[in-house]
Design a protein around this motif. Sequence first.
Motif, short mmCIF file in Angstrom:
data_model
loop_
_atom_site.label_atom_id
_atom_site.label_comp_id
_atom_site.label_asym_id
_atom_site.label_seq_id
_atom_site.Cartn_x
_atom_site.Cartn_y
_atom_site.Cartn_z
N TYR A 96 -12.56 43.39 -3.21
CA TYR A 96 -13.20 42.26 -2.54
C TYR A 96 -12.27 41.05 -2.55
CZ TYR A 96 -17.52 39.64 -1.34
OH TYR A 96 -18.49 38.92 -0.72
N LYS A 97 -12.36 40.21 -1.52
CA LYS A 97 -11.62 38.95 -1.51
C LYS A 97 -12.38 37.94 -2.37
CE LYS A 97 -9.38 39.10 2.98
NZ LYS A 97 -9.18 38.38 4.24
N LEU A 98 -11.67 37.29 -3.27
CA LEU A 98 -12.33 36.31 -4.13
C LEU A 98 -12.44 34.94 -3.48
CD1 LEU A 98 -11.09 37.20 -7.73
CD2 LEU A 98 -13.31 37.65 -6.68
N MET A 99 -11.78 34.74 -2.34
CA MET A 99 -11.93 33.47 -1.64
C MET A 99 -11.63 33.66 -0.16
SD MET A 99 -8.60 31.33 -2.98
CE MET A 99 -8.78 29.97 -1.86
N TYR A 100 -12.08 32.71 0.63
CA TYR A 100 -11.84 32.70 2.07
C TYR A 100 -11.87 31.26 2.53
CZ TYR A 100 -16.83 31.83 2.57
OH TYR A 100 -18.09 31.28 2.50
N GLY A 101 -11.61 31.05 3.80
CA GLY A 101 -11.73 29.72 4.37
C GLY A 101 -10.52 29.37 5.21
N PHE A 102 -10.63 28.29 5.94
CA PHE A 102 -9.57 27.84 6.84
C PHE A 102 -8.28 27.60 6.06
CE2 PHE A 102 -7.23 24.46 8.99
CZ PHE A 102 -7.00 25.08 10.21
N GLY A 103 -7.22 28.21 6.52
CA GLY A 103 -5.92 27.99 5.89
C GLY A 103 -5.75 28.70 4.55
N THR A 105 -5.51 32.32 2.56
CA THR A 105 -5.41 33.77 2.65
C THR A 105 -5.55 34.33 1.25
OG1 THR A 105 -3.01 33.65 2.48
CG2 THR A 105 -3.93 33.73 4.69
N ALA A 106 -6.27 35.39 1.15
CA ALA A 106 -6.46 36.03 -0.14
C ALA A 106 -6.50 37.53 0.06
CB ALA A 106 -7.77 35.56 -0.79
N ALA A 107 -5.82 38.23 -0.79
CA ALA A 107 -5.83 39.69 -0.74
C ALA A 107 -7.08 40.19 -1.46
CB ALA A 107 -4.59 40.24 -1.42
N LYS A 108 -7.51 41.38 -1.07
CA LYS A 108 -8.62 42.00 -1.78
C LYS A 108 -8.12 42.46 -3.15
CE LYS A 108 -11.28 43.52 2.19
NZ LYS A 108 -11.91 44.67 2.86
N VAL A 109 -8.95 42.26 -4.16
CA VAL A 109 -8.61 42.66 -5.53
C VAL A 109 -9.75 43.50 -6.10
CG1 VAL A 109 -7.15 40.64 -5.95
CG2 VAL A 109 -9.58 40.55 -6.53
N LYS A 110 -9.45 44.20 -7.19
CA LYS A 110 -10.49 44.97 -7.87
C LYS A 110 -11.39 44.00 -8.61
CE LYS A 110 -7.90 49.20 -8.31
NZ LYS A 110 -7.36 50.24 -9.17
N VAL A 111 -12.69 44.17 -8.40
CA VAL A 111 -13.68 43.28 -9.03
C VAL A 111 -14.79 44.12 -9.64
CG1 VAL A 111 -13.23 41.34 -7.46
CG2 VAL A 111 -15.04 42.99 -6.90
N GLU A 112 -15.51 43.51 -10.53
CA GLU A 112 -16.78 44.04 -11.04
C GLU A 112 -17.84 43.13 -10.44
OE1 GLU A 112 -16.60 46.80 -12.42
OE2 GLU A 112 -14.68 46.89 -13.44
#
Length: 129
Positions: A96-103, A105-112
């Motif tokens: 899952y991406k831990l953040m998003y928004g204008f400007g 970028t975040a890679a998907k990471v392993k999460v619980e």
Amino acid sequence: FPSHDESSCRENALGEFLNEVNGSIFVGSCESLGGLEQPPLVVPQREVMARFDVDTKLLSVSASALRKWCAKKQLPYKGLLDNLANERIYAGPATYKLMYGFGRTAAKVKVEQFHMPDLTGVLPDLTIA
């Protein structure tokens, strides 16, 4: 942990972790509105360790951050997750991406992921702007 109260200790452990990383929790929405991404409500100014989606009440925690924290506290990682699964709090692992928004970028990471219908008392300092 005392065996007679192990369940509440595990839940308290999750709350303690969240309090320690409180300034690193991104707060946003999972769903888009009319095809448009909802703006984030809280964007941490430091490394993001967790994300809370207010619409789905789902908390996604970086698996590596939680694993490191458990090791530091000498708390069995799998035991914590198993107990929270028994309490129907733990939703399972995901990418899952831990953040998003204008400007941003975040890679998907392993999460619980955890079901968190109410964060009152768990994150008392979290203010949603």
